[in-house]
Write a protein that holds these residues in place. Structure first.
Motif, mmCIF file in Angstrom:
data_model
loop_
_atom_site.group_PDB
_atom_site.id
_atom_site.type_symbol
_atom_site.label_atom_id
_atom_site.label_comp_id
_atom_site.label_asym_id
_atom_site.label_seq_id
_atom_site.Cartn_x
_atom_site.Cartn_y
_atom_site.Cartn_z
ATOM 1 N N ALA A 40 0.861 -1.185 0.000
ATOM 2 C CA ALA A 40 0.000 0.000 0.000
ATOM 3 C C ALA A 40 0.895 1.231 0.000
ATOM 4 O O ALA A 40 1.895 1.288 0.720
ATOM 5 C CB ALA A 40 -0.914 0.017 1.223
ATOM 6 N N VAL A 41 0.546 2.216 -0.815
ATOM 7 C CA VAL A 41 1.273 3.485 -0.883
ATOM 8 C C VAL A 41 0.384 4.553 -0.263
ATOM 9 O O VAL A 41 -0.734 4.796 -0.743
ATOM 10 C CB VAL A 41 1.631 3.851 -2.333
ATOM 11 N N ILE A 42 0.885 5.205 0.783
ATOM 12 C CA ILE A 42 0.114 6.230 1.497
ATOM 13 C C ILE A 42 0.832 7.561 1.312
ATOM 14 O O ILE A 42 1.940 7.764 1.813
ATOM 15 C CB ILE A 42 -0.023 5.872 2.987
ATOM 16 N N GLY A 43 0.187 8.458 0.580
ATOM 17 C CA GLY A 43 0.811 9.697 0.142
ATOM 18 C C GLY A 43 1.339 9.498 -1.257
ATOM 19 O O GLY A 43 2.357 8.823 -1.454
ATOM 20 N N CYS A 44 0.667 10.073 -2.251
ATOM 21 C CA CYS A 44 0.928 9.702 -3.651
ATOM 22 C C CYS A 44 1.455 10.838 -4.507
ATOM 23 O O CYS A 44 1.491 10.720 -5.738
ATOM 24 C CB CYS A 44 -0.361 9.145 -4.273
ATOM 25 N N ASN A 58 9.419 -2.253 -7.677
ATOM 26 C CA ASN A 58 10.268 -3.322 -7.165
ATOM 27 C C ASN A 58 9.652 -4.686 -7.472
ATOM 28 O O ASN A 58 8.449 -4.884 -7.341
ATOM 29 C CB ASN A 58 10.455 -3.149 -5.657
ATOM 30 N N SER A 59 10.484 -5.619 -7.858
ATOM 31 C CA SER A 59 10.002 -6.939 -8.270
ATOM 32 C C SER A 59 9.398 -7.735 -7.121
ATOM 33 O O SER A 59 8.720 -8.745 -7.354
ATOM 34 C CB SER A 59 11.148 -7.741 -8.886
ATOM 35 N N LEU A 60 9.621 -7.297 -5.876
ATOM 36 C CA LEU A 60 9.085 -8.021 -4.729
ATOM 37 C C LEU A 60 7.656 -7.645 -4.393
ATOM 38 O O LEU A 60 7.049 -8.268 -3.513
ATOM 39 C CB LEU A 60 9.962 -7.779 -3.500
ATOM 40 N N THR A 61 7.092 -6.606 -5.040
ATOM 41 C CA THR A 61 5.795 -6.086 -4.599
ATOM 42 C C THR A 61 4.695 -6.236 -5.638
ATOM 43 O O THR A 61 4.935 -6.294 -6.839
ATOM 44 C CB THR A 61 5.892 -4.592 -4.236
ATOM 45 N N HIS A 62 3.488 -6.263 -5.102
ATOM 46 C CA HIS A 62 2.265 -6.103 -5.899
ATOM 47 C C HIS A 62 1.435 -5.042 -5.193
ATOM 48 O O HIS A 62 1.005 -5.239 -4.050
ATOM 49 C CB HIS A 62 1.485 -7.425 -5.987
ATOM 50 N N CYS A 63 1.244 -3.897 -5.822
ATOM 51 C CA CYS A 63 0.526 -2.786 -5.188
ATOM 52 C C CYS A 63 -0.971 -3.054 -5.204
ATOM 53 O O CYS A 63 -1.576 -3.180 -6.268
ATOM 54 C CB CYS A 63 0.833 -1.476 -5.906
ATOM 55 N N VAL A 64 -1.567 -3.115 -4.013
ATOM 56 C CA VAL A 64 -2.995 -3.416 -3.906
ATOM 57 C C VAL A 64 -3.812 -2.203 -3.489
ATOM 58 O O VAL A 64 -5.046 -2.220 -3.611
ATOM 59 C CB VAL A 64 -3.244 -4.569 -2.910
ATOM 60 N N ALA A 65 -3.151 -1.144 -2.974
ATOM 61 C CA ALA A 65 -3.911 0.021 -2.498
ATOM 62 C C ALA A 65 -3.074 1.283 -2.620
ATOM 63 O O ALA A 65 -1.861 1.268 -2.408
ATOM 64 C CB ALA A 65 -4.358 -0.175 -1.046
ATOM 65 N N LEU A 66 -3.746 2.375 -2.970
ATOM 66 C CA LEU A 66 -3.160 3.709 -3.002
ATOM 67 C C LEU A 66 -4.032 4.615 -2.152
ATOM 68 O O LEU A 66 -5.263 4.575 -2.260
ATOM 69 C CB LEU A 66 -3.106 4.246 -4.429
ATOM 70 N N CYS A 67 -3.393 5.445 -1.326
ATOM 71 C CA CYS A 67 -4.166 6.292 -0.415
ATOM 72 C C CYS A 67 -3.610 7.707 -0.439
ATOM 73 O O CYS A 67 -2.398 7.909 -0.252
ATOM 74 C CB CYS A 67 -4.107 5.714 1.001
ATOM 75 N N ASP A 68 -4.478 8.676 -0.660
ATOM 76 C CA ASP A 68 -4.094 10.081 -0.611
ATOM 77 C C ASP A 68 -5.322 10.894 -0.245
ATOM 78 O O ASP A 68 -6.444 10.563 -0.674
ATOM 79 C CB ASP A 68 -3.549 10.542 -1.966
ATOM 80 N N ALA A 88 -5.044 -1.570 -8.158
ATOM 81 C CA ALA A 88 -4.968 -1.036 -6.797
ATOM 82 C C ALA A 88 -6.218 -0.227 -6.477
ATOM 83 O O ALA A 88 -6.683 0.576 -7.285
ATOM 84 C CB ALA A 88 -3.730 -0.168 -6.635
ATOM 85 N N ILE A 89 -6.757 -0.424 -5.284
ATOM 86 C CA ILE A 89 -7.951 0.308 -4.841
ATOM 87 C C ILE A 89 -7.512 1.647 -4.244
ATOM 88 O O ILE A 89 -6.548 1.715 -3.479
ATOM 89 C CB ILE A 89 -8.738 -0.509 -3.808
ATOM 90 N N VAL A 90 -8.201 2.712 -4.597
ATOM 91 C CA VAL A 90 -7.854 4.061 -4.150
ATOM 92 C C VAL A 90 -8.694 4.452 -2.939
ATOM 93 O O VAL A 90 -9.923 4.277 -2.939
ATOM 94 C CB VAL A 90 -8.041 5.076 -5.292
ATOM 95 N N PHE A 91 -8.021 4.987 -1.917
ATOM 96 C CA PHE A 91 -8.686 5.475 -0.704
ATOM 97 C C PHE A 91 -8.233 6.908 -0.435
ATOM 98 O O PHE A 91 -7.138 7.310 -0.831
ATOM 99 C CB PHE A 91 -8.323 4.605 0.501
ATOM 100 N N GLU A 92 -9.063 7.654 0.304
ATOM 101 C CA GLU A 92 -8.680 8.991 0.755
ATOM 102 C C GLU A 92 -8.387 9.029 2.246
ATOM 103 O O GLU A 92 -7.882 10.024 2.752
ATOM 104 C CB GLU A 92 -9.785 9.999 0.441
ATOM 105 N N ASP A 93 -8.696 7.935 2.955
ATOM 106 C CA ASP A 93 -8.545 7.869 4.404
ATOM 107 C C ASP A 93 -7.797 6.583 4.749
ATOM 108 O O ASP A 93 -8.281 5.479 4.473
ATOM 109 C CB ASP A 93 -9.926 7.878 5.063
ATOM 110 N N PHE A 94 -6.614 6.710 5.341
ATOM 111 C CA PHE A 94 -5.816 5.528 5.671
ATOM 112 C C PHE A 94 -6.542 4.613 6.644
ATOM 113 O O PHE A 94 -6.350 3.385 6.644
ATOM 114 C CB PHE A 94 -4.456 5.942 6.237
ATOM 115 N N ARG A 95 -7.414 5.184 7.494
ATOM 116 C CA ARG A 95 -8.160 4.365 8.451
ATOM 117 C C ARG A 95 -9.130 3.439 7.737
ATOM 118 O O ARG A 95 -9.275 2.264 8.091
ATOM 119 C CB ARG A 95 -8.902 5.272 9.444
#
Length: 454
Positions: A40-44, A58-68, A88-95
């Motif tokens: 998950a990437v928080i802050g985009c 990076n070859s080790l990851t699969h991005c499933v979520a983006l949050c900003d 990746a699913i997009v969110f506006e709230d990390f909670r």
């Protein structure tokens, strides 16, 4: 996401903290992971987008979520990734993201304003998620203390984003200390002499008036635990660094890249005195335009005597030693009994520029190839999260005390006072107000429970 009350929050956190003690998906020493780390990437945007894109590639990851807090920024990052995170699913709230997907996320990057590092990292760690937090680690001395405790409690891999700490520069400094090249250091002059975003603002008398927010921005989440002022472009994007409520000034921005190896390998710990020797254009709301702050450290061993770090920020506030020793505008000079060293920031290597032993040691310097010894900071974090590397180079146990030095400096900048610090009790003993600032402002209602997760 609908706000949960404190009892619900702590009940949920207790449940996930039990899960956090489970061994990681990949065992240390396993040659290759059978599955990728769900990321998950928080802050985009800005720095958050930079570290996030590095992790996504990076070859080790699969991005499933983006949050900003501005979802369009997350969508923009998704487009830039050229198909690497289309699902990746997009969110506006990390909670909300962690509530819905926490059990599907293995690791996350956190590239948001300083004041928002703590609640995001703490909640993610309590759920057994490995965290990469861009520097500085947190916004207050106490938050650093709690994050160090949480790293130990939840047994997750944690990395602070001072990228030079995975470079050949870190290994050079370490090898020079171990070989006795760097010893008996008495003084370090470090500087950051570039202009800052808040310098053109002048003498701020009050918080700025409300402006129209970017479309779709969740300003409540942006404010997080901090005071919530009306939106203004002097806060976001990027301008938050100049405000006491949200940022850590030049210290938080450049200190982790300039003094990380000095602090770690000279075993400095915490200073017993912090002196505000110069404050240029002091202000009650934003950081000064220039400061000279001195940190006094006790003796740590036979080759590590009492020493002082002098920090100079401001466009014209140069160290006096720069007249004789050429120090970069962002860099440092290190003075031992018989050698003088100069270095820059990040991965810039050290040079010996003077001293009685200069000719004696030049042919005996440890030799190492940067390609053999350095690594990529993000790759180090992800490999540690996957169980392929044993540790993170900038774990919170290492970078927590480093960041706390800067937090003490920020308090001295803010108050313009000399501070006496008890390194055993971790209290400022000569100023009630300064001691209160170790914790900072009380968290906003509804955000208190993050401080009880450690």
């Amino acid at each position: 996401m609908q706000n949960i009350n404190r009892r619900q929050f702590l009940t949920q956190s207790a449940a996930v903290s039990t899960a956090a003690t489970i061994l990681p998906r990949y065992a240390v020493g396993q040659s290759s992971p059978s599955e990728k780390l769900n990321l998950a990437v928080i802050g985009c945007t800005n720095r958050g987008g930079n570290i996030g894109s590095e992790a996504i590639k990076n070859s080790l990851t699969h991005c499933v979520a983006l949050c900003d807090v501005v979802p369009s920024r997350a969508e923009g990052l998704k487009k830039k990734m050229g198909g690497r995170c289309d699902d990746a699913i997009v969110f506006e709230d990390f909670r909300e993201m962690l509530s819905k997907m926490g059990d599907k996320i293995d690791a996350c990057t956190i590239g948001v304003p300083d004041h928002a590092h703590f609640p995001i990292a703490m909640l993610a760690m309590s759920m057994g998620i490995h965290v990469y937090v861009e520097k500085p680690l947190a916004h207050t001395f106490e938050e650093c203390e709690l994050l160090m405790a949480a790293e130990k409690k939840y047994k997750v891999k944690c990395q602070m984003g001072n990228q030079g700490h995975s470079s050949g520069q870190r290994l050079q400094f370490q090898s020079w200390v171990e070989a006795g090249i760097i010893k008996n250091v008495r003084r370090v002059d470090a500087c950051m002499n570039k202009g800052r975003r808040w310098h053109p603002w002048g003498d701020i008398k009050e918080f700025p008036p409300a402006e129209k927010m970017p479309e779709g921005m969740n300003w409540d989440v942006w404010a997080g635990t901090a005071p919530k002022h009306p939106y203004n472009s002097k806060y976001d994007p990027g301008n938050w660094r100049g405000w006491y409520d949200y940022g850590n000034g030049a210290f938080g921005d450049w200190g982790p890249h300039t003094l990380d190896t000095v602090h770690r390998f000279l075993k400095l710990g915490l200073p017993h005195e912090i002196r505000a020797e110069k404050i240029e254009k002091p202000n009650d709301l934003i950081y000064p335009h220039g400061t000279t702050i001195a940190f006094d450290f006790a003796q740590r061993g036979p080759d590590m005597p009492e020493m002082t770090i002098n920090w100079y920020d401001g466009t014209h506030n140069r160290p006096p030693s720069s007249h004789d020793v050429k120090i970069p505008s962002c860099g440092k000079a290190i003075f031992s009994d018989d050698l003088t060293f100069v270095g820059g920031t990040h991965s810039a290597s050290l040079s010996i520029v003077g001293g009685e032993r200069q000719d004696d040691v030049k042919d005996s310097l440890p030799k190492s190839s940067a390609s053999e010894t350095s690594t990529n900071h993000m790759d180090n974090f992800l490999r540690a999260a996957a169980g392929l590397d044993p540790y993170c180079n900038s774990s919170f146990a290492i970078t927590g005390p480093l960041t706390q030095v800067f937090m003490l400096g920020c308090i001295a900048q803010r108050l313009g006072e000399d501070l006496e610090f008890d390194t055993e009790t971790k209290q400022i003993t000569n100023s009630v107000r300064a001691n209160e600032l170790l914790k900072g402002h009380a968290p906003r209602p509804g955000w208190e429970a993050y401080y009880e997760l450690a």
